[in-house]
Design a protein around this motif. Structure first.
Motif, PDB file in Angstrom:
ATOM      1  N   THR A   1       4.089 -31.996  36.462  1.00  0.00           N
ATOM      2  CA  THR A   1       5.149 -32.678  37.214  1.00  0.00           C
ATOM      3  C   THR A   1       4.560 -33.611  38.262  1.00  0.00           C
TER       4      THR A   1
ATOM      5  N   ARG B   1       9.062 -28.155  30.492  1.00  0.00           N
ATOM      6  CA  ARG B   1       8.788 -28.651  31.841  1.00  0.00           C
ATOM      7  C   ARG B   1       8.115 -30.018  31.794  1.00  0.00           C
ATOM      8  N   THR B   2       7.310 -30.267  30.785  1.00  0.00           N
ATOM      9  CA  THR B   2       6.732 -31.601  30.627  1.00  0.00           C
ATOM     10  C   THR B   2       7.832 -32.622  30.370  1.00  0.00           C
TER      11      THR B   2
ATOM     12  N   HIS C   1       4.545 -21.616  34.954  1.00  0.00           N
ATOM     13  CA  HIS C   1       3.507 -22.428  34.340  1.00  0.00           C
ATOM     14  C   HIS C   1       4.141 -23.547  33.511  1.00  0.00           C
ATOM     15  N   ASP C   2       3.339 -24.565  33.205  1.00  0.00           N
ATOM     16  CA  ASP C   2       3.848 -25.686  32.423  1.00  0.00           C
ATOM     17  C   ASP C   2       4.153 -25.262  30.989  1.00  0.00           C
TER      18      ASP C   2
ATOM     19  N   VAL D   1       8.030 -24.962  39.737  1.00  0.00           N
ATOM     20  CA  VAL D   1       6.729 -25.159  39.082  1.00  0.00           C
ATOM     21  C   VAL D   1       5.611 -24.818  40.065  1.00  0.00           C
TER      22      VAL D   1
ATOM     23  N   SER E   1       1.139 -28.263  38.352  1.00  0.00           N
ATOM     24  CA  SER E   1       2.001 -28.701  37.260  1.00  0.00           C
ATOM     25  C   SER E   1       1.810 -30.170  36.910  1.00  0.00           C
TER      26      SER E   1
END
Length: 268
Positions: free
Chosen positions: A202, A167-168, A162-163, A196, A200
């Motif tokens: 992303t 990860r952001t 998960h975010d 991800v 996401s």
């Protein structure tokens, strides 16, 4: 042009991996989890991290490079640490990305940087471990067309895919890396083991560059092989901009050459 993206799992399935890569005949290989252990003659060592114990092909990068003598090869380590021999000996090794480009395509620009953490050569770095991305700008010697290709190995979080804030930040770092390399009219391909989910942030960040993901767009719900027993089954993605003429795209189920499936794009 054929682009192949694959997390090679440290070469654990070496006997299946090498003939598959050769038969696939890619112009560009974007590989993650590649091992390099210079000047160590034994073919196999072992990675140990708590309950995780994995055989590693000692000099996988050099062996893949030798398999493709008509390609230029770049190794981009994310971290270093010790791998272990059967006799109790330990050897400093490195782990990261490998990018190979057939010499009919000239590398005219590139950027390499970390999208999470920074390089560590001490015990592979702290969890979640360092991760990097590599971006190349190519010109096709046959017609002069330009193309930018980026690959990333996204951070692994034991809590899941998960975010998170990390990860952001990773997504934003990848976009910055691409923007440093790509020029306005370049076709763009971005691939790798992102670690991800399809939801996401992303993909929102990459969408700002005009990219769309071929894995989810074409209905693929599994980028892992039988060697991976967990869910969810998403990890690997390949994205293109509208300028890319997609001739064919495959999420390769057979042969199984890793715990990840290869992604293969044929394009013009």
């Amino acid at each position: 042009m054929r682009i192949l993206s694959l997390n090679v799992w440290g070469g654990k399935l070496y006997d299946a991996l090498m003939p598959y890569l050769l038969a696939a005949a890619p112009d560009v290989l974007c590989l993650q989890e590649v091992v390099r252990t210079p000047a160590v003659p034994v073919p196999w060592l072992t990675y140990r991290d708590g309950e995780t114990i994995l055989p590693q092909r000692t000099n996988l990068f050099d062996e893949i490079r030798a398999l493709f003598p008509e390609h230029d090869a770049i190794f981009a380590p994310a971290a270093g640490g010790l791998l272990h021999g059967e006799d109790g000996t330990s050897f400093p090794s490195q782990f990261g990305l490998a990018t190979l480009v057939h010499r009919s395509f000239s590398i005219i620009g590139q950027s390499l940087d970390f999208v999470h953490g920074r390089f560590s050569d001490e015990d592979w770095g702290a969890h979640p471990r360092p991760r990097n991305a590599h971006c190349l700008r190519l010109v096709d010697q046959r017609d002069g067309g330009t193309l930018t290709i980026a690959q990333m190995h996204g951070l692994r979080d034991p809590a899941g895919k998960h975010d998170t804030p990390a990860r952001t930040a990773q997504a934003k770092a990848l976009v910055r890396l691409i923007e440093r390399t790509r020029q306005k009219d370049d076709r763009l391909v971005v691939c790798g083991d992102f670690n991800v989910l399809p939801s996401s942030i992303t993909f929102e960040a990459l969408g700002e560059l005009g990219l769309r993901d071929l894995v989810t767009e074409r209905g693929h719900a599994d980028t892992r092989t039988s060697h991976y027993q967990k869910t969810p089954r998403f990890a690997d993605y390949l994205l293109v901009t509208p300028q890319v003429d997609v001739v064919d795209f495959q999420v390769v189920a057979e042969p199984e050459v890793s715990d990840h499936r290869a992604l293969v794009l044929d394009m013009r």
